[in-house]
Each structure stands twice: as structure tokens, then as C-alpha cells.
Design a protein around this motif. Sequence first.
Motif, PDB file in Angstrom:
ATOM      1  N   UNK B  98       0.826  -1.211   0.000  1.00  0.00           N
ATOM      2  CA  UNK B  98       0.000   0.000   0.000  1.00  0.00           C
ATOM      3  C   UNK B  98       0.861   1.262   0.000  1.00  0.00           C
ATOM      4  N   UNK B 101       1.826   1.759  -3.456  1.00  0.00           N
ATOM      5  CA  UNK B 101       0.669   2.157  -4.257  1.00  0.00           C
ATOM      6  C   UNK B 101       0.360   3.652  -4.141  1.00  0.00           C
ATOM      7  N   UNK B 102       0.601   4.232  -2.949  1.00  0.00           N
ATOM      8  CA  UNK B 102       0.308   5.669  -2.796  1.00  0.00           C
ATOM      9  C   UNK B 102       1.121   6.504  -3.780  1.00  0.00           C
ATOM     10  N   UNK B 105      -0.635   7.748  -6.839  1.00  0.00           N
ATOM     11  CA  UNK B 105      -1.837   8.560  -6.601  1.00  0.00           C
ATOM     12  C   UNK B 105      -2.021   9.694  -7.609  1.00  0.00           C
ATOM     13  N   UNK B 108      -3.691   8.811 -10.903  1.00  0.00           N
ATOM     14  CA  UNK B 108      -4.818   7.906 -10.720  1.00  0.00           C
ATOM     15  C   UNK B 108      -5.776   8.011 -11.907  1.00  0.00           C
ATOM     16  N   UNK B 110      -8.911   6.477 -12.112  1.00  0.00           N
ATOM     17  CA  UNK B 110     -10.348   6.339 -11.846  1.00  0.00           C
ATOM     18  C   UNK B 110     -10.784   7.423 -10.882  1.00  0.00           C
ATOM     19  N   UNK B 111     -12.088   7.698 -10.881  1.00  0.00           N
ATOM     20  CA  UNK B 111     -12.577   8.776 -10.027  1.00  0.00           C
ATOM     21  C   UNK B 111     -13.478   8.244  -8.916  1.00  0.00           C
ATOM     22  N   UNK B 112     -14.065   9.147  -8.153  1.00  0.00           N
ATOM     23  CA  UNK B 112     -14.874   8.746  -7.001  1.00  0.00           C
ATOM     24  C   UNK B 112     -16.077   7.904  -7.404  1.00  0.00           C
ATOM     25  N   UNK B 115     -15.148   4.463  -8.006  1.00  0.00           N
ATOM     26  CA  UNK B 115     -14.839   3.815  -6.736  1.00  0.00           C
ATOM     27  C   UNK B 115     -16.101   3.347  -6.033  1.00  0.00           C
ATOM     28  N   UNK B 118     -17.902   0.752  -8.028  1.00  0.00           N
ATOM     29  CA  UNK B 118     -17.010  -0.359  -8.405  1.00  0.00           C
ATOM     30  C   UNK B 118     -17.137  -0.674  -9.899  1.00  0.00           C
ATOM     31  N   UNK B 122     -12.435   0.855 -12.233  1.00  0.00           N
ATOM     32  CA  UNK B 122     -11.825   0.759 -10.915  1.00  0.00           C
ATOM     33  C   UNK B 122     -10.998  -0.516 -10.792  1.00  0.00           C
ATOM     34  N   UNK B 126      -6.954  -0.810 -10.493  1.00  0.00           N
ATOM     35  CA  UNK B 126      -6.397  -1.328  -9.245  1.00  0.00           C
ATOM     36  C   UNK B 126      -5.455  -2.491  -9.545  1.00  0.00           C
ATOM     37  N   UNK B 129      -2.246  -1.207 -11.167  1.00  0.00           N
ATOM     38  CA  UNK B 129      -1.405  -0.537 -10.172  1.00  0.00           C
ATOM     39  C   UNK B 129      -0.729  -1.539  -9.251  1.00  0.00           C
TER      40      UNK B 129
END
Lengths: 346, 256
Positions: B98, B101-102, B105, B108, B110-112, B115, B118, B122, B126, B129
Motif C-alpha cells: 500500500x 501504491x500511494x 496517486x 490515478x 479512476x474517479x470517485x 470507486x 465499483x 476501478x 487497481x 497498479x
Amino acid sequence: MKRNQILTILSIILLFLFLWYANNNLSAYYIRILNNTAIFLMLAASYNLINGVTGQFSLEPNGFTAIGAYTAAILTLTPAQKEAMFIISPMVPWLQNLHMSFFPALIVAGIVTAIVGFLLGFPVFRVRGDYLAIVTLGFGLTIRVVSNNTISITNGPLGLKGIENYTNLWWTWGFAVVTLIIIMRLINSEFGRAMKAVRDDEDAAIAMGINTFKIKMIAFVTSAFFEGVAGGLLAHLITTISPTLFTFFLTFNLLIIIVIGGLGSMTGTAIATILVVWGSEILRFVEQPMHIFNFTIPGIPGMRMVIFSILLIVIMIFAREGIMGQKEFSWDSLFKLFKTKKVANK
Amino acid sequence: MNTVLKCNKMTMKFGGLTAVNEFSVEIPEKEIFGLIGPNGAGKTTVFNMITGNLQPTSGMIYFYDKPIVGLKPYQVVSLGMARTFQNIRLFTNLSVLENVLTGFHHKLKYNLLDTILRLPRFSKNEKIMTEMAMDLLESVNLQDKANHKASELPYGDRRKVEIARALATGPKMLLLDEPAAGMNPQETMSLMYFIEEIRDKFDLTILLIEHDMKFVMSLCKTIAVLDHGVKIAEGKPEEVQKNPDVIRAYLGDINA
């Protein structure tokens, strides 16, 4: 992957089967507590998102809940009710004639609260740590003063009465489940990782290219939205709201829940919500007059709060991680637990 | 040869104290550039100005000919500059994977909405990444510890995770603040090879601060020496070593 999804859906179905049973068989008292549990679950989960996951120690939920409650109540009250209720000074006309059914009113309450959260975020996230707590605490107090004095909108200290009792188990638990799913999905994504990164080390998060202001804002606005909806549900559960309802004690209760459950763990929050809401019902007896042998102890209202405060201190000293720490329940870990037990038995 | 980083008369004043005074430097592509100096000379301040954590009082900084003074640190990162910290600053409650993975960021994909619902975008991103992060962990030999909490790792491994995390941001330039601090001679040696290796593998330009003279002298092609915020020497390691100003800064004035 597939197995876990099926298990999750199954457990949600089980939950609603239980609620169906409860709705038909349990007394109004228990149904009320079940409703409270769901609303507190929503509040605590969204509070934990900003406080535990993102690590921004803020004290604003009572303010946000108040905004959501007032918004939803004003929207569902009929123009005639409002005219009869606003006796000190009449309501502002455009609000007077605004009327909606329950569900859209809740969503609008959430959106209004989210907008307030968004605007509040700009000054609030200029400060960190203790200062953030103080600024958000001030916000909660401000909301109370404002709701007391904007008489032509909130009816001032008289509050709003006769709000239709729309809230039932389906609404509260439906929203609670949706809240938890959305928050969990947020946490288990790059956004959630960034939130935890901000919590663990904000400067390092910035150095990793994370726009920490934006991340804090996402967490804050999300929790504002759900706290607003929860406020709307609360208003339509107790049917009468006034500024005194949304004091700091609400925030304090939520703080106890998320600390007991574990800052940053939604599983912990769920367990702790059930413990605290039901616990405070069970502990009602401590506020009654008690007879021990020949002594009579008079009932002291607020004794439960004292007990919870002591509990909070004890947890802070001896079990700072809370029940779950930062861990989450997952089906995989449950299966693993069984497997290792089987191996151990062999 | 292209100039990657150019600082022009960069100055930082904290109230009455001048921490860095008119610091100028040019670093060409793929170079390993060392910045040394006694404690409190202003080395980390130079780093903080370049990465945008501090805004210089005056002077200019160019990154690939683009002025970067006034940009926020996360904007500087997205231009291709990554850093590590003097005292390792991992996200201690996140797993090693993790942490890495940050680093992705800022790009990135994909957006909210993806998320929360799903959506396929997303899960697809994921997965990509995670694969990329595992590749990075493999290149620092930590793929087996991907799911360990960052706080559980030994010191040397934490340093590697921090570098892997910085590499995840996709940098063209890497700033290392005392990478060998607290390492034993074997660890320092392997770190030296490791830095050269990632320089070649990821086409990096590296600027590093270090106190371990053997480390700096054998790794860096060019060295700048900072004392009381002023650059007193710059050149090849052997030249700098013989420079009387440098000797005075480190050992004091012989005639004093």
C-alpha cells in the motif's frame, strides 16, 4: 472473490429478515432502539472516516446533524403546518412554500450539509491537530446559536414540531447499510489509501504527490453528507427538534463509539455502536433512585454519561487501539481462523 | 547533455536568519550529484525548496527548463521529481504494498464514482497498479514482504520501501536525503550499488545529501559543498577533497 460477495449479500438479507421479524414482533421500545442504533451507526461510521481513517481530529458532527435535521424537517413540513408553528415571526416565504416527500428531503438534507462541509473545509483544513478540533468545536456551537436566532427559518428556541414520523426500520437500516458500503468502498481504494497516508504522515503524503487538501475534503464532505442524512432520519424519528437537541454531547457520544471500536475500523465502529446504544439503555437504572440496604441514592440524570466518560478514560489508558484497532472484518480472515483451528485440532 | 535541474541564486531567509544564500547549481541528466556540508549548513533547506515544501525568498528553480518556484509539492511530484526523507517517513500503518501504491496517486485513472459503484475502470486500474507496485517491490527485493505492515520491517528494508515508493511516482529526478544514515558498512555498500542500478534502470538523475564521505566520494560524479548556507565549492570528488575552504569548513581554521 465471488464467494465473499455472496456471503456479504446473504448477511445483508439476514439482517433485513431479522428487521422484518423485529418490526412485526418486538415492542415499540425495542424498535426505537434499533432505529437509534442504525442512525448512530451512520453517524459514527462517517465520523470515523474523517477522524479515524483520515486522522483529522474534528468535533463537528453535532453541527452537521443539526443542519441535516433542520433541512429535512423544513422540507417535509407542509406549508399549513409551518404557518401555524411560526408564531414569533413568520417563515421566509420561499421556505414556507417548499414541500417535498421524505426521500428527496433526506437527499437534499445530505447535499445541503455536504455543501456546508465543503465551505467549512476551506478555513478548517488550513489548521492541523488541536487547532482543527477547536475550530470544528466552534462550528458546532455556532450552528446552535444560529439555529436559536434565525427565527424566520428555524423557529428559534421553539423548534419544529409535528414532523411526520416517516422514519422506520427500513429507512434507517437501509441508509446505514448503504453508508457502510460506500464508506468501505472508499476506504478500499486509492482514495482510502491516500486518507490513511495523510493520517500516518501528512508531509510524506504531500511528497508522494497526494493533494492532501483534496483528500481531506473528500473525507469531510462524504461524512458531512451522511451525517446530514442521518440528521434528517433522526428528525423524522423523534418528530420534534430544537436547538438544544444537537449539543456537544452528541459528538461526545460518537467519539466514545469510534474510540471504543478502534479509530479507523468500520467493523469496530459497528460493534461499538451496538455496545454503546444498547449499553446506555441497559444502564438506564443508574439514573433511577436506588435502594442499597437502608440507603437511598437519589436518581442523578447524566450518570450514564459519567460511566461512559470513565470508560473512555480507561480505554485511552489501557486499550488505546479499541476493540478492532485498525483492522477490518473480512470473510477471508474468518475462514483463515477456522482453518488454523482445524489444523491445530489435528 | 540536457540540464535537468537548475537553481539560480536561490535564497531562503527565516526571519533574520539566512539559511541558504544565493545557491546556484546545474545538474545534467543521469548524473549522481552529491550535496555535502557540516550540520546545519542548509542542505535539507535546499531540498525543501526544490521540492516545493518551502518557497524560496528569492531566486529561481528550473526543472527541465520549466520554472517550478511557487508550485505545490504535489504538483512538483507530478512533473517528475520524487524525494525520500532524512528520517524515513513511511506510512507505518499501511502495508508495504500500500505504501508503494500511494506513489501512483497523482496519476490515478479512476474517479470517485468509479470507486463507489465499483465500475470496471476501478478494478482494471487497481489490478494494473498492484502489478506495477509488485514489479517495483521485486526490483528492491521485497516482493515477499508486500503484505507486511511497514512498521514491522527492519531499518534497511524501510529505506528500500521508501525509495520504491518514490520510484512509483514515476520520477525523472530523485532526491535522496541522507540515504545511508544509520546503515552499517555492508548495507551502505549494497545501497551504493542499488542507487546506481536504479539510476540506470529508471533513467534517473539523482541528487543526494550524505554525511558518509566514502559513500559520496565513490558514488557521486560531482559534489557541491554547502557551509552556513553558502556554496563554498563544487567539482569532482577529488578536487573538493583538496579544497582548502572545504577542509576549513569541516575541520576549522588551522591558524585560528
